[in-house]
Design a protein around this motif. Structure first.
Motif, PDB file in Angstrom:
ATOM      1  N   PRO A 196     108.474  64.589 -23.478  1.00 32.52           N
ATOM      2  CA  PRO A 196     108.664  64.680 -22.025  1.00 32.52           C
ATOM      3  C   PRO A 196     107.415  65.131 -21.282  1.00 32.52           C
ATOM      4  CG  PRO A 196     110.467  65.739 -23.172  1.00 32.52           C
ATOM      5  CD  PRO A 196     109.434  65.422 -24.201  1.00 32.52           C
ATOM      6  N   LEU A 197     107.149  64.433 -20.197  1.00 32.46           N
ATOM      7  CA  LEU A 197     106.003  64.713 -19.352  1.00 32.46           C
ATOM      8  C   LEU A 197     106.492  64.885 -17.931  1.00 32.46           C
ATOM      9  CD1 LEU A 197     103.558  61.853 -20.356  1.00 32.46           C
ATOM     10  CD2 LEU A 197     103.006  64.258 -20.468  1.00 32.46           C
ATOM     11  N   ARG A 198     105.852  65.784 -17.230  1.00 33.93           N
ATOM     12  CA  ARG A 198     106.178  65.913 -15.813  1.00 33.93           C
ATOM     13  C   ARG A 198     105.816  64.622 -15.104  1.00 33.93           C
ATOM     14  NH1 ARG A 198     104.869  71.006 -15.367  1.00 33.93           N
ATOM     15  NH2 ARG A 198     107.007  71.661 -15.131  1.00 33.93           N
ATOM     16  N   ASP A 199     104.714  64.036 -15.511  1.00 32.36           N
ATOM     17  CA  ASP A 199     104.183  62.873 -14.808  1.00 32.36           C
ATOM     18  C   ASP A 199     103.172  62.203 -15.719  1.00 32.36           C
ATOM     19  OD1 ASP A 199     103.463  62.734 -11.255  1.00 32.36           O
ATOM     20  OD2 ASP A 199     103.660  61.144 -12.741  1.00 32.36           O
ATOM     21  N   VAL A 200     102.828  60.952 -15.415  1.00 33.73           N
ATOM     22  CA  VAL A 200     101.808  60.293 -16.226  1.00 33.73           C
ATOM     23  C   VAL A 200     100.441  60.634 -15.654  1.00 33.73           C
ATOM     24  CG1 VAL A 200     100.985  58.124 -17.162  1.00 33.73           C
ATOM     25  CG2 VAL A 200     103.393  58.392 -16.629  1.00 33.73           C
ATOM     26  N   ALA A 260     102.959  61.469  -9.032  1.00 33.46           N
ATOM     27  CA  ALA A 260     104.183  61.611  -8.235  1.00 33.46           C
ATOM     28  C   ALA A 260     104.093  62.782  -7.266  1.00 33.46           C
ATOM     29  CB  ALA A 260     105.383  61.777  -9.157  1.00 33.46           C
ATOM     30  N   ARG A 320     105.734  49.334 -16.914  1.00 36.18           N
ATOM     31  CA  ARG A 320     107.090  48.822 -16.708  1.00 36.18           C
ATOM     32  C   ARG A 320     107.279  47.485 -17.394  1.00 36.18           C
ATOM     33  NH1 ARG A 320     109.493  52.598 -13.456  1.00 36.18           N
ATOM     34  NH2 ARG A 320     107.815  53.786 -12.508  1.00 36.18           N
ATOM     35  N   LEU A 357     107.835  48.314 -20.911  1.00 32.82           N
ATOM     36  CA  LEU A 357     109.167  48.911 -21.085  1.00 32.82           C
ATOM     37  C   LEU A 357     110.237  47.832 -21.105  1.00 32.82           C
ATOM     38  CD1 LEU A 357     109.468  52.078 -18.812  1.00 32.82           C
ATOM     39  CD2 LEU A 357     109.811  51.935 -21.254  1.00 32.82           C
ATOM     40  N   LEU A 376     115.255  51.209 -15.857  1.00 34.25           N
ATOM     41  CA  LEU A 376     114.131  51.722 -16.623  1.00 34.25           C
ATOM     42  C   LEU A 376     113.287  52.641 -15.765  1.00 34.25           C
ATOM     43  CD1 LEU A 376     113.067  48.376 -18.331  1.00 34.25           C
ATOM     44  CD2 LEU A 376     114.273  50.263 -19.388  1.00 34.25           C
ATOM     45  N   VAL A 377     112.905  53.773 -16.335  1.00 28.90           N
ATOM     46  CA  VAL A 377     112.099  54.719 -15.570  1.00 28.90           C
ATOM     47  C   VAL A 377     110.902  55.188 -16.395  1.00 28.90           C
ATOM     48  CG1 VAL A 377     113.919  55.623 -14.099  1.00 28.90           C
ATOM     49  CG2 VAL A 377     113.581  56.580 -16.373  1.00 28.90           C
ATOM     50  N   ALA A 378     109.938  55.754 -15.681  1.00 30.22           N
ATOM     51  CA  ALA A 378     108.762  56.332 -16.324  1.00 30.22           C
ATOM     52  C   ALA A 378     108.681  57.795 -15.865  1.00 30.22           C
ATOM     53  CB  ALA A 378     107.521  55.573 -15.906  1.00 30.22           C
ATOM     54  N   PRO A 379     107.936  58.638 -16.584  1.00 32.68           N
ATOM     55  CA  PRO A 379     107.843  60.042 -16.173  1.00 32.68           C
ATOM     56  C   PRO A 379     107.338  60.165 -14.739  1.00 32.68           C
ATOM     57  CG  PRO A 379     106.877  59.764 -18.313  1.00 32.68           C
ATOM     58  CD  PRO A 379     107.218  58.403 -17.836  1.00 32.68           C
ATOM     59  N   GLY A 380     107.957  61.022 -13.963  1.00 29.72           N
ATOM     60  CA  GLY A 380     107.554  61.188 -12.572  1.00 29.72           C
ATOM     61  C   GLY A 380     108.447  60.424 -11.617  1.00 29.72           C
ATOM     62  N   ASP A 381     109.238  59.481 -12.117  1.00 30.60           N
ATOM     63  CA  ASP A 381     110.131  58.706 -11.238  1.00 30.60           C
ATOM     64  C   ASP A 381     111.302  59.564 -10.812  1.00 30.60           C
ATOM     65  OD1 ASP A 381     110.008  55.413 -12.825  1.00 30.60           O
ATOM     66  OD2 ASP A 381     108.571  56.525 -11.595  1.00 30.60           O
ATOM     67  N   SER A 411     111.487  62.487 -17.249  1.00 28.81           N
ATOM     68  CA  SER A 411     110.332  63.052 -17.953  1.00 28.81           C
ATOM     69  C   SER A 411     109.903  62.200 -19.137  1.00 28.81           C
ATOM     70  CB  SER A 411     110.637  64.474 -18.429  1.00 28.81           C
ATOM     71  OG  SER A 411     111.726  64.460 -19.315  1.00 28.81           O
ATOM     72  N   VAL A 412     110.691  61.177 -19.460  1.00 28.28           N
ATOM     73  CA  VAL A 412     110.260  60.254 -20.508  1.00 28.28           C
ATOM     74  C   VAL A 412     110.382  58.836 -19.980  1.00 28.28           C
ATOM     75  CG1 VAL A 412     110.932  61.726 -22.436  1.00 28.28           C
ATOM     76  CG2 VAL A 412     112.547  60.078 -21.530  1.00 28.28           C
ATOM     77  N   ALA A 413     109.760  57.904 -20.701  1.00 31.36           N
ATOM     78  CA  ALA A 413     109.863  56.503 -20.320  1.00 31.36           C
ATOM     79  C   ALA A 413     110.995  55.883 -21.107  1.00 31.36           C
ATOM     80  CB  ALA A 413     108.553  55.786 -20.635  1.00 31.36           C
TER      81      ALA A 413
END
Lengths: 291, 248, 294
Positions: B157-161, B197, B238, B241, C27-32, C56-58
């Motif tokens: 888990p990441l706060r943001d990329v 973000a 995306r 993904l 589908l989401v990415a971290p920060g969305d 927090s994850v993709a």
């Protein structure tokens, strides 16, 4: 070397399989895994190559730079090997471990290429005693999946094949001082004579037999191995024993014979791929890391 | 060695910017180099990413979260320990870089990477474990972005990329994402790591060559670069993904 | 007679035949930002900032009633109680073993959680403690079930059933846990002549069916007789088929492995790993699986 831990029954299974010439992935003792080779993958180099031997992933860059010939060999250029076993390859390489392995591999390559004819070093001389080409061969271990030496040697040969050294002219002015002029034309270059460049074949002793291209699991079952370097004509240029265990002289001779046979096959297969790549030229799109 | 390399790289132009404002490689001052990337290219690692920006190529790998190896003192009871390593391949620059032993964890680049990632990785979720991040390539900023992507690929888990970019000052103009030649001419300028973000900065690193009054445009240029990078990255991410989730 | 194949790399092709999609996945990415509705509870893969629920994850957003979580595609094994795992002993500690199961923390096998040799039921004594290494030592492989989960997330395993215990001769493959399909049973005796244990943690164990687990000893004595050639061939073929399936990201379960095995029969075992053969076999397997469903 990055080692996997195996249980005793797992090792037994592998050893028995080798005795029967049926390895875990269905190969025979003298079979190689499928290899992928691509050259010219790094810009900023005189030559480069990437080799993937199933899991093992190696990147080699060759940079030709001008230097001064060594005192004892004034009319020759030389090669410098540097091997980077980054922690990328496997976390066991952290810190000292990776450096030691890198030094060990580099030292092995110096031995392999120390033979008189491996590379025509005289062709790398520009001005005896003053200027010569130094080929810096930098090896980057991306992933370690067993059989490092063979994979690295394939990548080194492919990178040397890909190496283009600019043509130079030595100009002498009235005062006797020399100037070196590099050709502007990027296509005006010399290529190395690859005839005698050797490839390494590692033969790992498992039980009473030996295998080539050992996987990490098979390496864990092998206490001793023999590194042989073989030219395309089948001549052995160096032999080195590795590992804690010992080898009896008769098995060493057997392993040398296998090494010669497999080595010749390796050269043939590699040359075929390199020629194919060259003939396709720019019509083939580089795969590199993106494909 | 007087006169050596006389004709080397005979394409020097007078300046880095043409009269109508184009750079050596045809970009405008605030444009970033083209981006190509790939995730998960090393299946043996928990996460991996590869980024190509212009001629810069970076590979990043992540192992973890996993049990701490080595002395127990290394583990933290309330969070994961993040260990970063940054290495530069000898052939990564225009001149061959003599390999130094000290590009390990203590090095400046590794510390920068660590700082950028610590702001983003939610380490409190994994007490007593360690996360190893290895970045390999020719450029600090791209290396940081690649590392963030590798962490993402590992499902951590990441706060943001985190998107990192740099800017330099050349002939009075702030240039976003300087390439090798530009950096060779004016030196590194300002490096930023952005959490897109929220707009917060995880890393700000300035080298000496920017006079104070020029700081703002340079910062804007670097931030622009980060945001532009994030847009390009997001598209790619995306798409990747969709492709991967369509499979399972 | 050495076989050496080298080739130029070929760009990856996008995914092979895919089944028609279900409903559109979010589908989401971290920060969305997933939602600003504060009525939802946050699950794995999300965090809260202010009144926003952020990924927090993709991965894919999953909603179960009021719980929102994001499932990442590629993570280490997240154990659940009742899962079957295959693991490797990394440490012998006091009254317990540490087991590596590709989780975030090593799993634990307590001395009280194994069956004693002979199937005895009694309290563990000092002798048992000292004899732990005779039972299981570093490097040994075991099959076990997840009994419970410690507060820090480490799994507690048990082998208190005769089907679990130390593993003997065979082959281990490690794959991504997300590729192991959840089934009622993870122990399969394949009709082709080999048996597999499909660990939920992605560790797959292939072993000869003919090896009978000696029930009386509670599964801790290993058989050291050489495995027959015919069994070896089946095991190697199954192993390569699994590698093929995993390379093309197909789910692993008994039927998919069996179909792949059958599709691979015209080829030599070692040829299965060649990219073009792998692709062909996997395509065939997929078609058969789709026929089965549809």
């Amino acid at each position: 070397m990055a080692a996997v831990v195996l249980s005793e029954p797992e090792k037994l299974y592998i050893v028995h399989g080798v005795q029967e010439d049926l390895r875990v992935d269905g190969r025979g003792c003298e079979d190689y895994r499928c290899a992928e080779v691509e050259t010219d993958v790094v810009s900023n180099t005189s030559g480069s190559a990437r080799v993937k031997l199933e899991n093992t992933d190696i990147l080699v860059g060759v940079k030709a730079e001008m230097g001064t010939p060594k005192i004892e060999k004034p009319d020759e250029g030389y090669l410098e090997f540097c091997v980077d076993c980054s922690a990328n390859a496997t976390p066991e390489f952290e810190g000292r471990g990776g450096e030691e392995l890198g030094a060990e591999i580099a030292s092995a390559f110096y031995t392999v290429f120390s033979s008189e004819n491996s590379i025509d070093l005289k062709s790398l001389c520009i001005n005896p005693r003053e200027h010569c080409w130094v080929l810096y061969v930098d090896v980057l271990l991306l992933v370690c999946g067993g059989n490092l030496y063979d994979a690295i040697s394939i990548a080194v040969k492919a990178a040397l094949f890909n190496t283009r050294i600019p043509k130079v002219r030595v100009l002498e002015d009235e005062e006797g001082s020399k100037e070196i002029e590099l050709s502007d034309d990027p296509y005006d270059c010399i290529r190395l004579n690859m005839e005698n460049v050797p490839l390494i074949v590692t033969l790992s002793k498992i039980g009473y037999r030996h295998v080539v291209d050992a996987t990490l699991e098979e390496e864990a079952c092998s206490l001793a191995s023999l590194l042989v370097s073989v030219t395309s004509k089948g001549a052995l240029t160096s032999i080195k024993k590795m590992g804690r265990g010992s080898l009896d002289p008769e098995s060493i001779f057997e392993m040398m014979e296998t090494g010669k046979k497999v080595g010749k096959a390796l050269h043939v297969a590699l040359q075929k791929v390199l020629d194919e790549e060259e003939s396709l030229g720019t019509s083939r799109q580089k795969v590199g890391f993106l494909g | 060695k007087r006169g050596l390399y006389r004709k080397r790289r005979g394409l020097y132009r007078e300046g880095l910017l043409s009269d109508d404002g184009f750079r050596l490689d045809g970009r405008r001052p605030r444009e970033i180099r083209s981006l190509r990337m790939r995730l998960g290219l090393f299946p043996r690692a928990d996460g991996s990413a590869y980024i190509e920006q212009g001629n810069t190529k970076v590979v990043a790998l992540v192992y973890g979260p996993r049990e701490v190896r080595g002395p127990r003192s290394r583990s933290a009871p309330d969070q994961a320990v993040l260990r970063c390593r940054f290495s530069l391949a000898p052939f990564s620059g225009p001149e061959r870089r003599r390999p130094r032993g000290g590009e390990g964890r203590g090095s400046d680049l590794a510390l920068r990477l660590q700082q950028s990632l610590e702001a983003a990785v939610l380490t409190h979720l994994y007490p007593r474990s360690q996360i190893d991040v290895y970045s390999d390539g020719s450029h600090c900023c791209t290396g940081t972005t690649a590392a963030a992507l590798a962490v993402l690929d590992a499902g951590i888990p990441l706060r943001d990329v985190v998107c990192a970019g740099s800017a330099a000052l050349a002939e009075g103009t702030a240039l976003t994402d300087p390439n090798g030649a530009e950096e060779a001419a004016v030196g590194p300028g300002l490096a930023l790591a952005l959490l897109p973000a929220s707009g917060l900065l995880a890393l700000v690193q300035l080298s000496a060559r920017v006079p104070c009054e020029r700081l703002e445009p340079v910062m804007e240029a670097a931030a622009d670069g980060c945001r532009e990078l994030h847009r390009a990255l997001d598209r790619e991410l995306r798409r990747s993904l969709r492709e991967r989730h369509g499979e399972v | 007679m050495a076989a050496v194949t080298m080739r130029l790399p070929v760009p990856r092709k996008p995914a092979v035949v895919r089944a028609p999609q279900g409903p559109e996945k979010h589908l989401v990415a971290p920060g969305d930002t997933i939602t600003t509705d504060t009525g939802y509870m946050r699950g794995h893969g999300t965090y809260v900032e202010g009144d926003k629920l952020i990924a927090s994850v993709a991965g894919v957003v999953e909603r179960v009633n009021k719980l929102i979580c994001v499932r990442a595609l590629n993570t280490r094994y997240n154990g659940e109680v009742g899962d079957v795992v295959v693991g490797r002993i990394t440490e012998v500690q006091q009254k317990r073993w540490k087991v590596e199961t590709y989780s975030r923390l090593d799993s634990v096998l307590l001395l009280s959680s194994i069956n004693l040799p002979g199937g005895e039921l009694r309290r563990r004594s000092i002798e048992d403690e000292l004899a732990m290494r005779d039972c299981l030592q570093e490097g040994d492989l075991i099959s076990a079930e997840v009994q419970s989960i410690f507060t820090d997330g480490a799994l507690s395993l048990h082998t208190r059933s005769l089907k679990y215990g130390k593993l003997s001769q065979g082959v281990l493959i490690q794959v991504s846990p997300s590729l192991v399909k959840r089934q009622k049973t993870h122990f399969h005796d394949l009709p082709c002549g080999a048996s597999v244990i499909l660990g939920n943690n992605g560790y797959i164990w292939i072993y000869p069916t003919s090896e009978q687990r000696d029930e009386e000893t509670g599964g801790f004595v290993t058989n050291l007789e050489p495995v027959s050639m015919s069994d070896r061939e089946v095991i190697s073929r199954v192993r390569n088929c699994i590698v093929a399936l995993v390379t093309h990201k197909l789910m692993l379960f008994d039927t998919s492995i069996l179909y792949c095995y059958e599709a691979s029969l015209p080829h030599q075992i070692k040829d299965i790993l060649k990219p073009e053969v792998m692709e062909q076999i996997v395509l065939e397997t997929q078609h058969r699986l789709l026929d089965l469903e549809g």
